[in-house]
Design a protein around this motif. Structure first.
Motif, mmCIF file in Angstrom:
data_model
loop_
_atom_site.group_PDB
_atom_site.id
_atom_site.type_symbol
_atom_site.label_atom_id
_atom_site.label_comp_id
_atom_site.label_asym_id
_atom_site.label_seq_id
_atom_site.Cartn_x
_atom_site.Cartn_y
_atom_site.Cartn_z
ATOM 1 N N GLY A 159 -4.954 25.268 0.150
ATOM 2 C CA GLY A 159 -3.759 25.053 0.948
ATOM 3 C C GLY A 159 -3.743 23.717 1.664
ATOM 4 O O GLY A 159 -2.759 23.375 2.333
ATOM 5 N N PHE A 160 -4.810 22.932 1.506
ATOM 6 C CA PHE A 160 -4.905 21.642 2.199
ATOM 7 C C PHE A 160 -4.721 20.490 1.213
ATOM 8 O O PHE A 160 -5.132 20.579 0.048
ATOM 9 N N THR A 161 -4.111 19.423 1.694
ATOM 10 C CA THR A 161 -3.935 18.203 0.906
ATOM 11 C C THR A 161 -4.365 17.001 1.744
ATOM 12 O O THR A 161 -4.607 17.120 2.946
ATOM 13 N N PHE A 162 -4.438 15.860 1.107
ATOM 14 C CA PHE A 162 -4.714 14.618 1.828
ATOM 15 C C PHE A 162 -4.015 13.475 1.114
ATOM 16 O O PHE A 162 -3.583 13.605 -0.039
ATOM 17 N N GLN A 207 0.843 -1.190 0.000
ATOM 18 C CA GLN A 207 0.000 0.000 0.000
ATOM 19 C C GLN A 207 0.881 1.242 0.000
ATOM 20 O O GLN A 207 1.869 1.328 0.733
ATOM 21 N N TYR A 208 0.510 2.207 -0.820
ATOM 22 C CA TYR A 208 1.228 3.474 -0.885
ATOM 23 C C TYR A 208 0.225 4.626 -0.783
ATOM 24 O O TYR A 208 -0.994 4.420 -0.828
ATOM 25 N N ASN A 209 0.764 5.826 -0.659
ATOM 26 C CA ASN A 209 -0.085 7.018 -0.582
ATOM 27 C C ASN A 209 0.354 8.034 -1.625
ATOM 28 O O ASN A 209 1.553 8.200 -1.894
ATOM 29 N N PHE A 210 -0.621 8.708 -2.190
ATOM 30 C CA PHE A 210 -0.381 9.764 -3.170
ATOM 31 C C PHE A 210 -1.016 11.050 -2.647
ATOM 32 O O PHE A 210 -2.171 11.046 -2.216
ATOM 33 N N THR A 211 -0.270 12.126 -2.679
ATOM 34 C CA THR A 211 -0.771 13.388 -2.135
ATOM 35 C C THR A 211 -1.669 14.101 -3.142
ATOM 36 O O THR A 211 -1.258 14.371 -4.279
ATOM 37 N N GLN A 212 -2.897 14.373 -2.705
ATOM 38 C CA GLN A 212 -3.866 15.067 -3.538
ATOM 39 C C GLN A 212 -4.255 16.400 -2.895
ATOM 40 O O GLN A 212 -4.310 16.510 -1.666
ATOM 41 N N PRO A 213 -4.567 17.404 -3.694
ATOM 42 C CA PRO A 213 -5.114 18.638 -3.120
ATOM 43 C C PRO A 213 -6.560 18.400 -2.690
ATOM 44 O O PRO A 213 -7.284 17.620 -3.316
ATOM 45 N N TYR A 219 -12.569 10.362 0.461
ATOM 46 C CA TYR A 219 -13.530 10.269 1.557
ATOM 47 C C TYR A 219 -13.807 8.828 2.010
ATOM 48 O O TYR A 219 -14.331 8.622 3.103
ATOM 49 N N TYR A 220 -13.485 7.837 1.192
ATOM 50 C CA TYR A 220 -13.782 6.447 1.554
ATOM 51 C C TYR A 220 -12.535 5.747 2.084
ATOM 52 O O TYR A 220 -11.406 6.145 1.787
ATOM 53 N N GLY A 221 -12.753 4.682 2.864
ATOM 54 C CA GLY A 221 -11.631 3.961 3.438
ATOM 55 C C GLY A 221 -10.806 4.885 4.326
ATOM 56 O O GLY A 221 -11.340 5.526 5.240
ATOM 57 N N ALA A 222 -9.499 4.960 4.056
ATOM 58 C CA ALA A 222 -8.612 5.846 4.825
ATOM 59 C C ALA A 222 -8.191 7.083 4.041
ATOM 60 O O ALA A 222 -7.358 7.850 4.510
ATOM 61 N N SER A 223 -8.789 7.282 2.863
ATOM 62 C CA SER A 223 -8.447 8.452 2.044
ATOM 63 C C SER A 223 -9.380 9.612 2.381
ATOM 64 O O SER A 223 -10.082 10.158 1.519
ATOM 65 N N VAL A 224 -9.392 9.965 3.644
ATOM 66 C CA VAL A 224 -10.341 10.954 4.155
ATOM 67 C C VAL A 224 -9.651 12.306 4.308
ATOM 68 O O VAL A 224 -8.681 12.434 5.066
ATOM 69 N N PRO A 225 -10.137 13.330 3.626
ATOM 70 C CA PRO A 225 -9.441 14.622 3.638
ATOM 71 C C PRO A 225 -9.941 15.618 4.684
ATOM 72 O O PRO A 225 -9.440 16.741 4.745
ATOM 73 N N VAL A 226 -10.915 15.216 5.499
ATOM 74 C CA VAL A 226 -11.552 16.160 6.423
ATOM 75 C C VAL A 226 -11.606 15.579 7.829
ATOM 76 O O VAL A 226 -11.366 14.382 8.043
ATOM 77 N N ALA A 227 -11.956 16.439 8.791
ATOM 78 C CA ALA A 227 -11.981 16.024 10.193
ATOM 79 C C ALA A 227 -13.339 15.519 10.631
ATOM 80 O O ALA A 227 -13.473 14.902 11.695
ATOM 81 N N ASN A 228 -14.377 15.765 9.831
ATOM 82 C CA ASN A 228 -15.725 15.303 10.165
ATOM 83 C C ASN A 228 -16.546 15.255 8.881
ATOM 84 O O ASN A 228 -16.062 15.654 7.808
ATOM 85 N N PHE A 229 -17.779 14.769 8.994
ATOM 86 C CA PHE A 229 -18.633 14.626 7.826
ATOM 87 C C PHE A 229 -19.836 15.563 7.887
ATOM 88 O O PHE A 229 -20.973 15.163 7.594
ATOM 89 N N GLN A 237 -14.385 16.626 -8.387
ATOM 90 C CA GLN A 237 -13.154 16.521 -7.590
ATOM 91 C C GLN A 237 -12.577 15.114 -7.661
ATOM 92 O O GLN A 237 -11.356 14.926 -7.787
ATOM 93 N N ALA A 238 -13.450 14.105 -7.575
ATOM 94 C CA ALA A 238 -12.972 12.720 -7.572
ATOM 95 C C ALA A 238 -12.358 12.330 -8.914
ATOM 96 O O ALA A 238 -11.356 11.600 -8.972
ATOM 97 N N LEU A 239 -12.935 12.797 -10.010
ATOM 98 C CA LEU A 239 -12.351 12.529 -11.324
ATOM 99 C C LEU A 239 -11.002 13.227 -11.474
ATOM 100 O O LEU A 239 -10.055 12.665 -12.040
ATOM 101 N N ALA A 240 -10.926 14.434 -10.933
ATOM 102 C CA ALA A 240 -9.656 15.157 -10.992
ATOM 103 C C ALA A 240 -8.582 14.457 -10.160
ATOM 104 O O ALA A 240 -7.396 14.509 -10.508
ATOM 105 N N ASP A 241 -8.981 13.793 -9.078
ATOM 106 C CA ASP A 241 -8.032 12.986 -8.306
ATOM 107 C C ASP A 241 -7.389 11.930 -9.193
ATOM 108 O O ASP A 241 -6.157 11.764 -9.217
ATOM 109 N N SER A 242 -8.230 11.196 -9.908
ATOM 110 C CA SER A 242 -7.713 10.115 -10.760
ATOM 111 C C SER A 242 -6.804 10.662 -11.845
ATOM 112 O O SER A 242 -5.747 10.088 -12.147
ATOM 113 N N ALA A 243 -7.202 11.775 -12.442
ATOM 114 C CA ALA A 243 -6.383 12.369 -13.503
ATOM 115 C C ALA A 243 -5.026 12.817 -12.962
ATOM 116 O O ALA A 243 -3.988 12.573 -13.591
#
Length: 533
Positions: free
Chosen positions: A81-84, A67-73, A141-151, A163-169
């Motif tokens: 100014g925030f990433t996840f 498992q790896y992580n990729f930094t997304q805005p 937002y799903y699994g552990a790819s959560v960019p926020v502190a609450n829902f 936003q989600a499509l732009a993540d993939s791109a």
């Protein structure tokens, strides 16, 4: 619970139909599709998963993948100014230099649930056939790819298709795979994008919106057509379900609707189902629709398949004219008795001691939807439903249309959860109705592109939301634009596979073989274009 009189009637009916003895464990499936806010109640009772419809249970796998992580805005279109960190997993078991990248979009679930597809499923199949690198990419937002502190409503405002499509791109254009020295970014390397269900729509959208990055895509059961009223979901079940079972369901549904409309029979019919004190009739009939959602949990692989719908049908018995009196002057068909026994065992008795029926199955109290901590994962897909996709399960708008759910299941009831769960925030307000144009403007039922394969199941309740809908334009099946309808299949039947391919049913072997063939043909074209031939 049912009254003493009701229990006596159930005992008598068990004698009449032995199939009514059902162990609790056989009645409850992990993921249940239910109209309106009832799904959240079942989620809280531990009876439903976090997915809307991508309910396919995956075959267990002993294989492990790094498992790896990729930094997304946080926001691709405005600098916050925030990433996840977005999680992804890699399989290089077949990779050879020059091979493609086969990426599977995990959709509205944790990416860990999709790892079996890296091992024996569609990613493994295609990577093996092409010398490709296999990837599972987790959705924001799903699994552990959560960019926020609450829902909260405000915190969920970045959960949308754009936003989600732009993540993939962004991932495809910039990822550097650990341990691989080659530059495998798109468009330098051909990427084949695969998704099933909601992720299937994303696969199609990626091919259309980011053609320079996505060389080819397979949309399996891709729900590319968003709707407000999604009554056709249950109509597919009516059309393809076992004849006797559908007859029993309809007998019960029409009888219950009639008895609910009469003050004399209103309480006795609800009591028969163990729900006499459930205040609102819509909550009652939405619970009765619960077992039908198990239809989409069927699968060709016994290790993945759920028998819940089959068990439900067995419990309903065979059609007959037997009538049972449930209160003085009030009688019901044996089908309704059997249905009531099943609902009692599957749902009603799950309500904990000390809780009322409204506590467990009521949906009209806004306060029960106000928790917004990260454990409230039900808020994620529901938010997408309320803002962009709709998919509100309702009775058919035409009263003459045959149905298998109550006529009381209206749009107002189905969308009530949106108002209750997502009050206006400081920065975002959920629209009165979902903005389905955001989805359908990308192509809807007619979405198409070269090297975009559409693969659907003939008996999938989501098929009306795919290009294989009965109201969609007919199209040819070609290697450049494959258009495959799997006979007898339900929801993304091609996504899972077996390590021993010859043990798969012939229809599954055939679709897997066809997918390999057209992907190989696509990649051959890529190599020729790259070499200038």
């Amino acid at each position: 619970m049912v009254t003493a009189e009701g229990e006596a009637l159930q005992d008598a009916q068990r004698t009449h139909n032995p199939a009514c003895y059902l162990e609790m464990s056989t009645c409850v499936h992990a993921r249940t599709v239910v109209p309106g806010g009832q799904a959240i109640n079942l989620w809280r009772l531990g009876m439903a998963g976090e997915e809307h419809g991508s309910t396919l249970t995956t075959r267990a796998t002993d294989a492990t993948f790094p498992q790896y992580n990729f930094t997304q805005p946080l926001d691709h279109f405005s600098n916050t100014g925030f990433t996840f960190s977005q999680r992804y997993w890699v399989s290089d078991r077949y990779y050879t230099p020059g091979g493609p990248v086969i990426i599977l979009d995990s959709g509205e679930s944790s990416g860990t649930e999709r790892l079996p597809y890296l091992d024996t499923g569609i990613v493994d199949i295609l990577a093996n056939a092409t010398g490709g690198l296999g990837i599972v990419l987790e959705h924001r937002y799903y699994g552990a790819s959560v960019p926020v502190a609450n829902f909260t409503t405000d915190s969920l405002r970045w959960l949308n298709i754009e936003q989600a499509l732009a993540d993939s791109a962004n991932f495809m254009a910039n990822v550097k795979f650990p341990g691989i020295n080659e530059d495998l970014t798109a468009p330098r390397t051909p990427w084949i994008y695969y998704g099933g269900s909601y992720a299937g729509s994303r696969s199609a959208h990626m091919r259309v919106l980011y053609p320079e990055l996505v060389y080819g895509a397979i949309a399996s059961s891709g729900v590319t057509y968003a709707t407000i009223l999604d009554w056709q979901y249950y109509d597919i079940i009516r059309q393809f379900g076992p004849t006797d079972c559908i007859h029993q369901i309809q007998t019960t549904v029409y009888e219950v609707d009639e008895l609910l409309s009469d003050a004399k029979s209103h309480t006795p019919i609800k009591a028969l189902f163990g729900l006499a004190n459930l205040t609102h009739d819509q909550d009652f009939v939405s619970l009765l629709a619960g077992p039908l959602g198990d239809w989409q949990d069927k699968n060709w692989d016994p290790a993945v398949n759920s028998d819940d719908f089959a068990n439900f049908c067995t419990a309903l018995g065979s059609p007959n004219d037997t009538s049972v009196e449930i209160a003085k002057g009030i009688s019901v068909n044996a089908a309704t008795i059997n249905y009531a026994i099943y609902v009692n065992q599957t749902f009603s008795r799950r309500c904990p001691s000390g809780s009322t029926a409204d506590d467990c199955f009521g949906t009209f109290d806004p306060t029960q939807y106000q928790a917004t901590d990260l454990s409230q994962t039900w808020r994620l897909w529901q938010f997408q439903v309320c803002t962009q996709f709709g998919f509100f399960f309702t009775a058919p708008p035409d009263p003459n249309q045959p149905r298998v759910i109550s006529k009381l299941l209206t749009l107002d009831y189905a969308k009530m959860i949106c108002e209750f769960a997502y009050p206006p925030g400081q920065h975002f307000t959920v629209p009165a109705l979902p903005n389905i144009t955001a989805v359908n403007s990308i192509g809807g039922l007619n979405i198409a592109a070269d090297r975009l394969a559409i693969v659907d199941g003939q008996e999938d309740p989501w098929r009306p939301n795919t290009p294989h809908s009965d109201i969609a334009k007919k199209r040819l099946d070609t290697p450049l634009r494959p258009f495959k309808l799997i006979s007898g299949a339900v929801h993304h039947y091609d996504e899972n596979g077996l390590s021993n391919r010859t043990a798969e049913p012939p229809v599954i072997q055939e679709i897997h073989s066809q997918e390999v063939q057209f992907v190989q043909a696509w990649l051959s074209d890529f190599k020729q274009s790259k070499s200038g031939l």
